[in-house]
Scaffold this motif. Structure first.
Motif, PDB file in Angstrom:
ATOM      1  N   GLY A 457       0.717  -1.243   0.060  1.00 52.67           N
ATOM      2  CA  GLY A 457       0.017   0.086   0.051  1.00 52.67           C
ATOM      3  C   GLY A 457       0.908   1.301   0.022  1.00 52.67           C
ATOM      4  N   LYS A 458       2.198   1.223  -0.111  1.00 52.09           N
ATOM      5  CA  LYS A 458       2.991   2.361   0.133  1.00 52.09           C
ATOM      6  C   LYS A 458       3.872   2.324  -1.253  1.00 52.09           C
ATOM      7  N   GLU A 459       4.343   3.461  -1.584  1.00 50.27           N
ATOM      8  CA  GLU A 459       5.269   3.721  -2.728  1.00 50.27           C
ATOM      9  C   GLU A 459       6.666   3.237  -2.403  1.00 50.27           C
ATOM     10  N   ALA A 460       6.835   2.407  -3.153  1.00 49.00           N
ATOM     11  CA  ALA A 460       8.300   1.574  -2.905  1.00 49.00           C
ATOM     12  C   ALA A 460       9.658   2.441  -3.926  1.00 49.00           C
ATOM     13  N   HIS A 461       8.938   2.719  -5.112  1.00 53.30           N
ATOM     14  CA  HIS A 461       9.831   3.429  -6.149  1.00 53.30           C
ATOM     15  C   HIS A 461       8.948   4.093  -7.270  1.00 53.30           C
ATOM     16  N   HIS A 462       9.371   5.257  -7.342  1.00 53.08           N
ATOM     17  CA  HIS A 462       8.548   5.882  -8.569  1.00 53.08           C
ATOM     18  C   HIS A 462       9.523   6.648  -9.596  1.00 53.08           C
ATOM     19  N   GLY A 463       9.516   6.549 -10.716  1.00 56.58           N
ATOM     20  CA  GLY A 463      10.320   7.091 -11.713  1.00 56.58           C
ATOM     21  C   GLY A 463      10.114   6.320 -13.244  1.00 56.58           C
ATOM     22  N   SER A 464      11.048   6.654 -14.019  1.00 52.71           N
ATOM     23  CA  SER A 464      11.129   6.054 -15.275  1.00 52.71           C
ATOM     24  C   SER A 464      11.682   4.595 -15.262  1.00 52.71           C
ATOM     25  N   LYS A 465      10.968   3.821 -16.172  1.00 54.80           N
ATOM     26  CA  LYS A 465      11.214   2.507 -16.193  1.00 54.80           C
ATOM     27  C   LYS A 465      12.631   2.199 -16.287  1.00 54.80           C
ATOM     28  N   TYR A 466      13.521   2.840 -17.048  1.00 54.30           N
ATOM     29  CA  TYR A 466      14.937   2.750 -17.119  1.00 54.30           C
ATOM     30  C   TYR A 466      15.464   2.968 -15.706  1.00 54.30           C
ATOM     31  N   GLU A 467      15.429   3.767 -14.862  1.00 51.42           N
ATOM     32  CA  GLU A 467      15.770   4.239 -13.648  1.00 51.42           C
ATOM     33  C   GLU A 467      15.414   2.897 -12.704  1.00 51.42           C
ATOM     34  N   ILE A 468      14.070   2.738 -12.751  1.00 55.38           N
ATOM     35  CA  ILE A 468      13.737   1.607 -11.683  1.00 55.38           C
ATOM     36  C   ILE A 468      14.408   0.213 -12.088  1.00 55.38           C
ATOM     37  N   PHE A 469      14.545  -0.269 -13.384  1.00 56.17           N
ATOM     38  CA  PHE A 469      15.255  -1.417 -13.804  1.00 56.17           C
ATOM     39  C   PHE A 469      16.588  -1.438 -13.379  1.00 56.17           C
ATOM     40  N   LYS A 470      17.214   0.019 -13.655  1.00 57.50           N
ATOM     41  CA  LYS A 470      18.649  -0.042 -13.709  1.00 57.50           C
ATOM     42  C   LYS A 470      19.107   0.156 -11.949  1.00 57.50           C
ATOM     43  N   TYR A 471      18.274   0.980 -11.350  1.00 59.75           N
ATOM     44  CA  TYR A 471      18.629   1.302  -9.914  1.00 59.75           C
ATOM     45  C   TYR A 471      17.470   1.162  -8.902  1.00 59.75           C
ATOM     46  N   PRO A 472      17.061  -0.075  -8.891  1.00 59.73           N
ATOM     47  CA  PRO A 472      16.057  -0.056  -7.886  1.00 59.73           C
ATOM     48  C   PRO A 472      16.221   0.225  -6.769  1.00 59.73           C
ATOM     49  N   ALA A 473      15.228   0.935  -5.891  1.00 61.76           N
ATOM     50  CA  ALA A 473      15.647   1.587  -4.536  1.00 61.76           C
ATOM     51  C   ALA A 473      15.950   0.418  -3.434  1.00 61.76           C
ATOM     52  N   THR A 474      15.135  -0.627  -3.424  1.00 65.04           N
ATOM     53  CA  THR A 474      15.074  -1.489  -2.320  1.00 65.04           C
ATOM     54  C   THR A 474      15.183  -3.083  -3.000  1.00 65.04           C
ATOM     55  N   ILE A 475      15.653  -3.887  -2.198  1.00 63.90           N
ATOM     56  CA  ILE A 475      15.644  -5.424  -2.472  1.00 63.90           C
ATOM     57  C   ILE A 475      14.162  -5.930  -2.981  1.00 63.90           C
ATOM     58  N   ASN A 476      13.101  -5.235  -2.105  1.00 58.08           N
ATOM     59  CA  ASN A 476      11.614  -5.577  -2.613  1.00 58.08           C
ATOM     60  C   ASN A 476      11.392  -5.243  -4.021  1.00 58.08           C
ATOM     61  N   VAL A 477      11.793  -3.873  -4.514  1.00 54.40           N
ATOM     62  CA  VAL A 477      11.639  -3.405  -5.764  1.00 54.40           C
ATOM     63  C   VAL A 477      12.473  -4.117  -6.771  1.00 54.40           C
ATOM     64  N   ALA A 478      13.707  -4.544  -6.511  1.00 49.38           N
ATOM     65  CA  ALA A 478      14.392  -5.336  -7.467  1.00 49.38           C
ATOM     66  C   ALA A 478      13.668  -6.806  -7.559  1.00 49.38           C
ATOM     67  N   ARG A 479      13.371  -7.220  -6.567  1.00 42.59           N
ATOM     68  CA  ARG A 479      12.445  -8.488  -6.745  1.00 42.59           C
ATOM     69  C   ARG A 479      11.427  -8.503  -7.810  1.00 42.59           C
ATOM     70  N   ILE A 480      10.485  -7.443  -7.538  1.00 42.90           N
ATOM     71  CA  ILE A 480       9.253  -7.101  -8.209  1.00 42.90           C
ATOM     72  C   ILE A 480       9.731  -6.994  -9.672  1.00 42.90           C
ATOM     73  N   THR A 481      10.904  -6.351  -9.748  1.00 45.47           N
ATOM     74  CA  THR A 481      11.435  -6.093 -11.209  1.00 45.47           C
ATOM     75  C   THR A 481      12.133  -7.216 -11.973  1.00 45.47           C
ATOM     76  N   GLY A 482      12.092  -8.391 -11.319  1.00 42.21           N
ATOM     77  CA  GLY A 482      12.822  -9.775 -11.766  1.00 42.21           C
ATOM     78  C   GLY A 482      14.154 -10.043 -11.411  1.00 42.21           C
ATOM     79  N   CYS A 483      14.733  -9.171 -10.557  1.00 38.52           N
ATOM     80  CA  CYS A 483      16.046  -9.690 -10.202  1.00 38.52           C
ATOM     81  C   CYS A 483      15.925 -10.851  -9.049  1.00 38.52           C
ATOM     82  N   LYS A 484      16.882 -11.784  -9.372  1.00 36.65           N
ATOM     83  CA  LYS A 484      16.726 -13.169  -8.381  1.00 36.65           C
ATOM     84  C   LYS A 484      17.824 -13.283  -7.691  1.00 36.65           C
TER      85      LYS A 484
END
Length: 602
Positions: A457-484
């Motif tokens: 229910g809260k913002e974890a990361h907001h930005g361009s898709k390039y920024e979020i996939f290249k520099y995810p703010a947290t481990i949860n954002v990285a997981r959501i964007t497919g990092c394993k």
């Protein structure tokens, strides 16, 4: 056969009148109770169904107290020299009261079976509640209402106890068929009793039989239409849609307390599609529902193109129909009783001329590659065609914002790919605000330039898709964007990070965050090397593999062979062509973790 057939005409007369009144009262009451959220709902419903539970003689006694000469209604009628007791009107009232619960409960069940998304879709298209009742709820509930009316008629036809108490047994005036049977048996005239018994059975079962035949035929027609093989070739075509005035975008700052989490979100977006990405239950769809007005936030503001849609402080909450929001529901929420053309035209202004409505509908049919399907019903369409009809319906009303709630989730892979391409072109020509909800990261990446990643229910990361996939703010954002691949991390020096779980030290090129917690790398960015002396290169052993049609996922253990199938450090993804070149090489293999591809997370 009796010489006096008056019981037949009295029964038919009172039953038809009782059913006619009960139909309106039962349907109206059921629709009202469906939306009633006030106090005492159970008590009110208990009163409505009481005649179904109480003995008919008790019901008749209560009616006698109410309509008798000393009752409230009886006293009101005395100045007009009118009476209800011992008249056929009294027989009709008694029949109406005892048959009302059947009509009410059946109609209520019919309304409850309607998909709530259909009603929400109608509201987002600007329809008023009365319009929704006449054009959506009533037609969809009609089969159930007809069944209820049939049962109510049969019940009214067979009413005895309450009628006897209120209207009495006056031959030629109030003596109906059940009374004729009773008094014929009492007088020992079994032939007459048999005649009237057979008559009432035939009349009752005829109504039920005709209703069942109608419903079965209706079901057969739908099944036959559903089996038609409709193949429409899908081609990519850009569509010119919705000339809109200049937009100031969407501003949302809301909170809503939910059972599993507290939604607390604030963001601003312009006319570029914004993807809402997150796991199930993260609050993505709830944001859309609050924006559309389906749900009401606990507090906050929603402003669309300068119009305040919701403001808890100023107590502004614009009704759904006035928000000018196009909502594409996950199940499309097409009105099943309306044709494709009628669905698309549902939200068009009623003051528009028939010619203008037809032009707009035809424009949307062409834009969505639905030519020739305007007269078909939703159940005659494929899933992809249904989706395009729903999108055309949402766009036809010229909304200022378009909300897409996982629109591809019900489609197969091939059709999803084709419709994604068409959706991309459609959104490129749409000048309003677009919010696209999905849990599929690749889908979000392809369709949306900007992303809002949600977590509980809260913002974890907001930005361009390039920024979020290249520099995810947290481990949860990285997981959501497919990092394993993740490891706990600690800073060793200016450009050196210790990967604790991988038991190695890595050179990085990014600035090391002060609150560094994790380091990660995406599976497809792991490189296999022959030169093991290069920095960030480590020996590894293959633990197991997992295969997809085009790729192989390799589970790797660094530094030493694995003890079991769960003992691994990294997942690497390689195309099958690459796998053929390395699979027979002796261990150890060597993996290179390129410094520029390492993700540092706080």
């Amino acid at each position: 056969m009796p010489q006096d057939l008056s019981p037949l005409w009295i029964s038919l007369k009172t039953s038809f009148l009782a059913t006619f009144i009960t139909l309106f009262l039962g349907v109206g009451t059921a629709y009202w109770m469906l939306g009633y959220r006030g106090k005492g709902k159970s008590f009110i419903e208990g009163i409505f169904v009481a005649p179904l539970i109480l003995p008919p003689t008790v019901v008749g006694f209560l009616l006698l107290l109410f309509f008798g000469n000393n009752g409230p209604v009886g006293k009101l009628l005395q100045p007009f020299n009118l009476t209800i007791v011992f008249t056929w009107y009294g027989a009709a009232i008694a029949a109406m009261v005892v048959s009302f619960p059947l009509m009410y409960k059946t109609a209520l069940a019919a309304f409850e079976q309607i998909d709530s998304n259909l009603l929400r879709a109608a509201r987002t298209l600007g329809a008023k509640e009365l319009t929704i009742f006449w054009r959506v709820s009533l037609p969809l509930a009609f089969p159930g209402i007809l069944a209820g009316a049939t049962l109510a008629f049969a019940r009214a036809l067979g009413e005895f106890g309450a009628t006897l108490m209120l209207a009495g047994n006056i031959p030629g005036q109030t003596q109906n068929i059940p009374m004729a049977i009773y008094f014929a048996v009492e007088a020992g005239d079994m032939n007459e009793a048999w005649f009237w018994s057979i008559a009432i059975v035939i009349i009752s079962f005829s109504g039920i039989f005709i209703t069942n035949i109608w419903q079965e035929q209706r079901h057969k027609n739908k099944s036959a239409n559903r089996e038609e093989d409709i193949q429409i070739k899908l081609e990519n075509q850009s569509c010119s849609l919705l000339p809109n005035a200049a937009n100031s975008g969407l501003f949302i700052d809301i909170e809503k307390q939910l059972a599993s989490f507290h939604l607390q979100i604030a963001f601003h977006t312009d006319n570029q599609p914004l993807g809402l990405l997150g796991s199930s239950g993260a609050g993505k769809s709830m944001i859309l529902r609050c924006l559309a007005g389906i749900e009401t936030p606990s507090q906050g503001k929603i402003i669309l193109n300068g119009r305040v849609l919701f403001d808890s402080e100023q107590r502004i909450n614009v009704p759904i129909r006035d928000r000018r929001i196009g909502f594409l529901f996950q199940n499309y929420a097409l009105f099943p009783h309306l044709t494709v053309a009628q669905n698309i035209g549902f939200g068009l202004p009623k003051e528009s001329s028939d010619g203008n409505i037809k032009v707009e509908i035809e424009k949307q049919l062409i834009a969505m590659e639905l030519q020739g399907l305007g007269d078909r019903y939703p159940h005659q369409l494929s899933g992809g065609q249904q989706q395009r009809v729903a999108l055309a319906r949402a766009l036809a009303s010229q909304p200022e914002a378009l909300l897409l709630d996982e629109p591809f989730s019900a489609l197969d892979t091939h059709l999803r790919s084709q419709l994604e391409q068409q959706m991309t072109e459609t959104l490129a020509d749409y000048s309003g605000v677009t919010l696209f909800v999905t849990h599929n990261m690749e889908e979000a990446y392809r369709l949306c330039p900007n992303l809002l990643v949600l977590e509980a229910g809260k913002e974890a990361h907001h930005g361009s898709k390039y920024e979020i996939f290249k520099y995810p703010a947290t481990i949860n954002v990285a997981r959501i964007t497919g990092c394993k691949n993740f490891s706990r991390a600690a800073s060793e020096s200016n450009q050196i990070v210790a990967a604790i779980d991988w038991d190695c030290k890595l050179k990085v090129v990014e600035s090391i965050p002060e609150q560094l917690s994790y380091i990660g790398i995406r599976a497809h960015q792991i490189i296999f090397k022959n030169d093991h002396n290069q920095e960030n290169t480590f020996p590894c052993w293959l633990v197991r593999t997992s295969e997809t049609p085009h790729r192989i996922t390799l589970f790797l253990k660094l530094h030493s062979p694995a003890n079991n199938h769960h003992d691994y450090h990294l997942q690497a993804e390689v195309y099958k062509e690459k796998w053929v070149t390395i699979k027979d090489k002796p261990f150890p293999w060597y993996v290179y973790l390129e410094p520029s591809q390492l993700i540092l997370m706080e």
